[in-house]
Design an enzyme around this catalytic site. Sequence first.
Site, PDB file in Angstrom:
ATOM      1  N   GLU A 266       0.821  -1.128  -0.245  1.00 33.03           N
ATOM      2  CA  GLU A 266      -0.013  -0.075   0.073  1.00 33.03           C
ATOM      3  C   GLU A 266       0.778   1.399   0.096  1.00 33.03           C
ATOM      4  OE1 GLU A 266      -2.945  -0.449   3.221  1.00 33.03           O
ATOM      5  OE2 GLU A 266      -4.327  -1.108   2.094  1.00 33.03           O
ATOM      6  N   ASP A 339      -9.276  -7.820   3.209  1.00 30.34           N
ATOM      7  CA  ASP A 339      -9.018  -6.992   4.344  1.00 30.34           C
ATOM      8  C   ASP A 339      -9.977  -6.850   5.505  1.00 30.34           C
ATOM      9  OD1 ASP A 339      -7.770  -5.052   5.785  1.00 30.34           O
ATOM     10  OD2 ASP A 339      -8.208  -3.286   4.343  1.00 30.34           O
ATOM     11  N   GLU A 367     -12.990  -1.392  12.131  1.00 29.05           N
ATOM     12  CA  GLU A 367     -12.954  -0.762  10.980  1.00 29.05           C
ATOM     13  C   GLU A 367     -14.206  -1.019   9.792  1.00 29.05           C
ATOM     14  OE1 GLU A 367      -9.492  -1.256   8.529  1.00 29.05           O
ATOM     15  OE2 GLU A 367     -10.080   0.193   7.111  1.00 29.05           O
TER      16      GLU A 367
END
Lengths: 693, 693
Positions: A266, A339, A367
């Site tokens: 990333e 993820d 998240e």
Amino acid sequence: MKNILLSFCFLGTVSGLRAEDGHQLWLRPHAATPVTVVAPAKNSVLLATARQELQQGWQGRAGATVTLALKKDKAIRYDGFRLSTQSVQANTERGILYGVYELLRRQQTGQALADGISNPSYEHRLLNHWDNPDGSVERGYAGQSIFWRKDSALVVTKRDQKLWQEYARANASIGINGSVLNNVNASPLILSAEYLGRVKAIADALRPYGVKTYLSVKFSSPVLLGGLKTADPLDPAVIKWWQSKAKEIYQQVPDFGGFLVKASSEGQPGPQDYGRTHADGANMLADVVRPYGGLVMWRAFVYSPSDKDRAKQAYNEFVPLDGKFRDNVIVQVKNGPVDFQPREPFSPLFGALKKTAVMPEFQITQEYLGHEIDLAYLAPMWEECLQSDTYQAGPGSTVARCTDGSVYRQAHSAMAGVSNVGLDTNWTGHDFAQANWYAFGRLAWNSSTKSAQIAEEWLKLTFQNAAAQPAASAADWNAKFLTPVTQLMLASREAIVDYSMPMGLHHIMSATHGHYGPGPWWGPPGMRADWTPPYYHQAAANGVGFDRTKTGSDAVSQYHEPLASQFNDPATCPDQYLLWFHHLPWDFKMKSGRTLWDELALHYDRGVQQVRQFQRTWDQAQPYVDAERFGAVQNKLRTQSGNAVMWKDACLLYFQQFSRMPIPAAVEPPMHTLEALIIYDTPPRPPRPARQP
Amino acid sequence: MKNILLSFCFLGTVSGLRAEDGHQLWLRPHAATPVTVVAPAKNSVLLATARQELQQGWQGRAGATVTLALKKDKAIRYDGFRLSTQSVQANTERGILYGVYELLRRQQTGQALADGISNPSYEHRLLNHWDNPDGSVERGYAGQSIFWRKDSALVVTKRDQKLWQEYARANASIGINGSVLNNVNASPLILSAEYLGRVKAIADALRPYGVKTYLSVKFSSPVLLGGLKTADPLDPAVIKWWQSKAKEIYQQVPDFGGFLVKASSEGQPGPQDYGRTHADGANMLADVVRPYGGLVMWRAFVYSPSDKDRAKQAYNEFVPLDGKFRDNVIVQVKNGPVDFQPREPFSPLFGALKKTAVMPEFQITQEYLGHEIDLAYLAPMWEECLQSDTYQAGPGSTVARCTDGSVYRQAHSAMAGVSNVGLDTNWTGHDFAQANWYAFGRLAWNSSTKSAQIAEEWLKLTFQNAAAQPAASAADWNAKFLTPVTQLMLASREAIVDYSMPMGLHHIMSATHGHYGPGPWWGPPGMRADWTPPYYHQAAANGVGFDRTKTGSDAVSQYHEPLASQFNDPATCPDQYLLWFHHLPWDFKMKSGRTLWDELALHYDRGVQQVRQFQRTWDQAQPYVDAERFGAVQNKLRTQSGNAVMWKDACLLYFQQFSRMPIPAAVEPPMHTLEALIIYDTPPRPPRPARQP
């Protein structure tokens, strides 16, 4: 071994008068009875901690004697312990401490105490804090960092020390023995002398509770902090810089645990910037910390924007490196291949890396599971992953057994959880999010513990005797509070899956609102495709879902048979992974006999109705909870309830554009328009959608 | 009377290919068959209109002959008519036109055409437009004014004329014969020579359809426009100014209808500023317009901030003036004693003024009933008021009979509706809001028409043959569309009462959002109490509701027996007015056996569930509706559905602070927190409440 006799009378004066603000976690003070502690005559902070805990929390026979015995025993592994009503025996001081906490927990929760050994599943049980030096917390929903702050960043206050100590005690009580103090998207600053001073102060506060300190490092630190021209892991100057930095760290923190590294991932710098492999990078750092007994945890969360299927890439990059890592490197793998979604199949790396130490990384912070708003008890999700059979070494090669050393020999084993802790009074924002911190520790200690048992334990420790008016009887409390609220917790994650991403859907959340709420439409011009929901749901007139079959991206082939074949065929693929592996027509006939579209709609609706049931359950629990936490949770459930409806409406109305099929009459009709939901998802945030001008 | 023979062949070429944008209202073009019209040989625009309508819309026997006959007949009243399959007979040209529309409507809706007379209940059937000279519309939710505009305000375009003509035709088709062109909160500008020029142009466009033009006037116009020092109605200069102004108006508009006046009300100037009474003010203006046959409609919507009960004041001010008004004054009274709430008991002025002409004022525009968002068919509300028995002249003295001349002799009778028309393509914003314009006209013509009949008529005229795929049969269309959607319409107003202000609650809406949505908490410091919801709901620990019993404000005594006694006793007061007349404890035992609190909660929930049923009904009607209007209504129902939940949540959570009783388990738990709802109601509008930061 010599023992000295310690006797201490602790009168039960700690009452329930304290505000139930959640700060005490599962360690709420309670009346204790006197106990005599016999402990090794050793100047040990850990033993002192153990003794103090016993004396503050003893609820056994008044005047009893408990012996703490440090004694080598091959049946005891790592920081395990042998427990009886009268004694705690262990190989290590940490083991003694954990045994004491277990003893007290059993007293408090009324669990029988049979003599026996308890060994941890994993050697290292760590929290990862995604905390930045400026005090912010990436994906944190409980306030600022407890470790770092923007102003007077390097001054350590008494308040800091007290908080760190409370934090360490909470961790120790559930067997967590390591803490990575900063974000994996690491600032090079953390390795500066100034920050290392603060790291030392934190380590000093954590040590009496057996919690080791680790740091995330930025791979390019030699350039950014050291002024070198390169961070090439094979460059002698780079190696030297890291050696010197390690020495500096270990001078401050002699028991420093090691490094956690997110590299070539990333946009983070890494060995690939210099034509080197993940192994080259990890091994260099492993060699640097080896003299001190340090570890390197190297993250396998890698993917590139150009690949056709993000889910396949970690496997493709890491499997060829199997066997090339030093034995003090552990490759840290997220539970699923994408993820931390509400539901993913397990990452195919588990079991596939056979000559490499692999550790699971779970996300405690919510998240993708509702931030600090939604009530999501995550143990069932982690249990689901840990108990998944990879078949990589025959049936029974569960993820747990492939990572804890049972299936493959590995020098070190570990499990990591991305922490949900912040400066909020109750540490985790949502009172029930404490349960996830608790459950992570309990599962890392014993990966085969049942979610239900953990939930009950946590509820007892956290809510028993908390109401102004105590329950009529224990049976009453069990029937009216413990049982229904345990059920609520156990159903909570599946409810979120249902109202947000059922049947294998994934990564269709809003980007605008920090991954909270629906965003199946999201994809601004120029955005890399694998960061947008349409890449994952592939909704079109001809159907929905990501084709990962052999004729699609072939991600199924990363799984060992019989899974590859099972996942490859929509007739045998479990419904819960159906759209993860298949692109199917809207009128595809499900096992239920319903069309895929109807089934999808019913899942969304079931999620919404489920949250309303949670509300009713909680409302009925009111007499058994203190007003403060009752009200806070009630309000959060209300908000979650509305947001669940928003998820349902958004996804059904969005997908309906492609399916062109009616929403089944059994499903609650939408209360938002698609237009208003999309406008709401467009920054800057406009007025709420329900009120159209 | 001589007749001339007119023959005209109109071939049925008008097809359904036109977009169904709603602009055609209930007058959608359809295939017509040839008809011969025999009409009086008279140069008359009204007769020409009648003839043209017949020829454009005839659906009877092809080649039939219809005779239009102007003939005095005592059985025919006002603009009534006598109808047969072959002829329309009337005393007035308007009567002919209305008969023609009725003939065509019966053909189109398939109603039997029995020979007979149809007389209007009221002589004057007027729309009140709350339109301002700048083009804005007070409480308008369908775009800007069709009469006025901000830019090039005094230029009359062809488009203006076409629109005014369409508007007039729509009115004529339902018997509306008057239009007040501007807001009751009147600008003095409207009486300026410049604006009167535009008034003339509008009047010229309305005249061919028999719609008379009226104006609202500001009582202080002589000062503001005329430069006088006073507007005292007894001052000769003032009288002279008005006489001169009337002359000027009638020169431009010889058939000008008269003045509508809001004076000494809500801060508007009026006779009380000069120590004069309402009668003094109204009579002066009545004398001014009498020579021209003009009328004065004087509004009774008066209340002062200091009074203990706003609901009593109009009665207190006007009853003493009974008999003091000229016979060309009509006192215009809102249906309820407060202000167009979703449900009010009828105003006690109806029937109490026995020597004064009184006209009901209804609000067609949905100020308190969901603006352009909520589907609210208002005929049942108006029917409820019109059929209320006042007992003022014995049993059967309904509001309708007390105002239409049946009970009391009054020189003139009238009914007014505050219009919901604007520049939106479909005129009214919500496609179903057209039904309220339609229903107002039909009820003003015949106050005993049933709401269900009007709804069916309107649905047939508005939606029949609108779908791309026509219904399999008329029976199919009736069963799958007409019947369920009629039921939806009939239930729609009660649903709004249930989810917003059930059981007699009133005036608890948000002030911030223009009277849309809940605001039971609203009351900024310094705000006059009678503009805030707590003044009306009186919620407290000891109960809820406004005590208007004999021991309270004694508003009950403004009602004639047996109503006064019936309303005064909670055991006999209808549930739907309970909290209008009573302040009762939360655990008050209702007739149902439930507590007041539970009953209240169930009403709120029932409203929400009802809207969801409306959604399902509408979704199932999809095959029978054009895509454009189907989608628009579907989206509005979705938004209404969410807003209904907001009402329920807001009111239950707000009142629960006082009741301290649990929300019954049968009720859907709230999905908003009270805090978020209150923040949302606080300007400037913050992010929507469901997503808390």
